[in-house]
Design a protein around this motif. Structure first.
Motif, PDB file in Angstrom:
ATOM      1  N   THR A  84      37.429  40.846  34.678  1.00 46.81           N
ATOM      2  CA  THR A  84      38.615  40.720  33.846  1.00 46.81           C
ATOM      3  C   THR A  84      38.205  41.124  32.438  1.00 46.81           C
ATOM      4  O   THR A  84      37.210  40.623  31.919  1.00 46.81           O
ATOM      5  CB  THR A  84      39.109  39.258  33.844  1.00 46.81           C
ATOM      6  OG1 THR A  84      39.169  38.775  35.196  1.00 46.81           O
ATOM      7  CG2 THR A  84      40.464  39.133  33.192  1.00 46.81           C
ATOM      8  N   VAL A 104      42.959  44.168  34.365  1.00 47.13           N
ATOM      9  CA  VAL A 104      42.334  43.870  35.655  1.00 47.13           C
ATOM     10  C   VAL A 104      42.241  45.147  36.488  1.00 47.13           C
ATOM     11  O   VAL A 104      42.110  45.099  37.705  1.00 47.13           O
ATOM     12  CB  VAL A 104      43.055  42.729  36.422  1.00 47.13           C
ATOM     13  CG1 VAL A 104      42.886  41.401  35.696  1.00 47.13           C
ATOM     14  CG2 VAL A 104      44.521  43.044  36.642  1.00 47.13           C
ATOM     15  N   TYR A 138      39.326  41.605  39.097  1.00 38.64           N
ATOM     16  CA  TYR A 138      39.496  40.277  38.488  1.00 38.64           C
ATOM     17  C   TYR A 138      38.336  39.401  38.931  1.00 38.64           C
ATOM     18  O   TYR A 138      38.000  39.380  40.110  1.00 38.64           O
ATOM     19  CB  TYR A 138      40.828  39.673  38.957  1.00 38.64           C
ATOM     20  CG  TYR A 138      40.995  38.230  38.591  1.00 38.64           C
ATOM     21  CD1 TYR A 138      41.562  37.876  37.375  1.00 38.64           C
ATOM     22  CD2 TYR A 138      40.578  37.226  39.450  1.00 38.64           C
ATOM     23  CE1 TYR A 138      41.713  36.546  37.023  1.00 38.64           C
ATOM     24  CE2 TYR A 138      40.726  35.890  39.110  1.00 38.64           C
ATOM     25  CZ  TYR A 138      41.296  35.561  37.894  1.00 38.64           C
ATOM     26  OH  TYR A 138      41.439  34.251  37.555  1.00 38.64           O
ATOM     27  N   CYS A 189      45.560  35.547  31.842  1.00 36.59           N
ATOM     28  CA  CYS A 189      45.404  36.113  33.175  1.00 36.59           C
ATOM     29  C   CYS A 189      44.686  35.080  34.038  1.00 36.59           C
ATOM     30  O   CYS A 189      43.504  34.801  33.823  1.00 36.59           O
ATOM     31  CB  CYS A 189      44.593  37.403  33.081  1.00 36.59           C
ATOM     32  SG  CYS A 189      44.535  38.330  34.600  1.00 36.59           S
ATOM     33  N   CYS A 244      48.057  39.242  37.496  1.00 34.30           N
ATOM     34  CA  CYS A 244      48.595  38.618  36.288  1.00 34.30           C
ATOM     35  C   CYS A 244      49.542  39.560  35.544  1.00 34.30           C
ATOM     36  O   CYS A 244      49.231  40.726  35.329  1.00 34.30           O
ATOM     37  CB  CYS A 244      47.468  38.090  35.431  1.00 34.30           C
ATOM     38  SG  CYS A 244      46.970  39.036  34.044  1.00 34.30           S
ATOM     39  N   ASP A 287      50.442  39.642  32.423  1.00 32.84           N
ATOM     40  CA  ASP A 287      50.056  40.003  31.054  1.00 32.84           C
ATOM     41  C   ASP A 287      49.026  41.128  31.002  1.00 32.84           C
ATOM     42  O   ASP A 287      48.734  41.646  29.924  1.00 32.84           O
ATOM     43  CB  ASP A 287      49.463  38.797  30.319  1.00 32.84           C
ATOM     44  CG  ASP A 287      50.510  37.785  29.894  1.00 32.84           C
ATOM     45  OD1 ASP A 287      51.722  38.095  29.996  1.00 32.84           O
ATOM     46  OD2 ASP A 287      50.119  36.693  29.451  1.00 32.84           O
ATOM     47  N   ALA A 288      48.466  41.519  32.144  1.00 37.02           N
ATOM     48  CA  ALA A 288      47.347  42.470  32.151  1.00 37.02           C
ATOM     49  C   ALA A 288      47.744  43.826  32.704  1.00 37.02           C
ATOM     50  O   ALA A 288      48.663  43.942  33.521  1.00 37.02           O
ATOM     51  CB  ALA A 288      46.191  41.915  32.990  1.00 37.02           C
TER      52      ALA A 288
END
Length: 179
Positions: A109, A126, A130, A146, A151, A153-154
């Protein structure tokens, strides 16, 4: 009343040099990296920082100069190093070194950043896999978290270009493992 003697050219050069160096340092960003996991994480950072061991609850702080581009912070897990800093990690390994000078091996990550003058850019990714939950925030921007490989947000795919965020330059950054 006597007047003060004039400063010599050498003294003026030293004063200007010190002022210039102090002004340059004012543009550095501080990264505070904290391990909230129940296990040891070995964070790594390039091109500034290298790497270290963080036991649960420990924090590592690095100063990154303005103008640093393509910076990365990631957590390595399952590591074992000897006294000379040689060994390896199950995830995020960077050529068997405790102090990384190159990026890690997936899965990992990633917290990625570019520090500009008045504006910085940062994201979580990611794309390279991850390996540990992470949050990444800047003092004047949104926080990203995350907790798994999907996730929201990634960056998830190389063509996903909607996840970069901006914040004011000269910010303080927080990277937290297992937020």
């Amino acid at each position: 009343m006597a007047s003060a003697p004039a400063a010599s050219p050498a003294v003026l050069v030293v004063v200007v040099l010190v002022a210039t160096l102090a002004a340059g340092g004012a543009n550095a960003a501080t990264f505070t990296i904290t391990n909230r996991c129940s296990f040891t994480v070995w964070p790594a950072a390039t091109p500034v920082g290298g790497g270290t061991q963080l036991n649960p609850g420990q924090t590592w702080t690095i100063n990154v100069p303005a103008g640093t581009s393509s910076g990365r912070v990631w957590g390595r897990t399952g590591c074992n190093f000897d006294g000379a800093g040689r060994g390896g990690c199950a995830t995020g390994d960077c050529g068997g070194a405790l102090s990384c000078s190159l990026s890690g091996r997936p899965p990992m990550t990633l917290a990625e950043f570019t520090l500009g003058g008045s504006q910085d850019f940062y994201d979580l990714s990611v794309i390279d896999g991850y390996n540990v939950a992470m949050s990444f925030s800047c003092s004047s921007g949104v926080g990203l978290t995350c907790r798994d490989s999907r996730c929201p947000d990634a960056y998830l795919f190389p063509s996903d270009n909607s996840k970069t965020h901006a914040c004011r330059g000269n910010s303080n950054y927080q990277v937290v493992f297992c937020p």
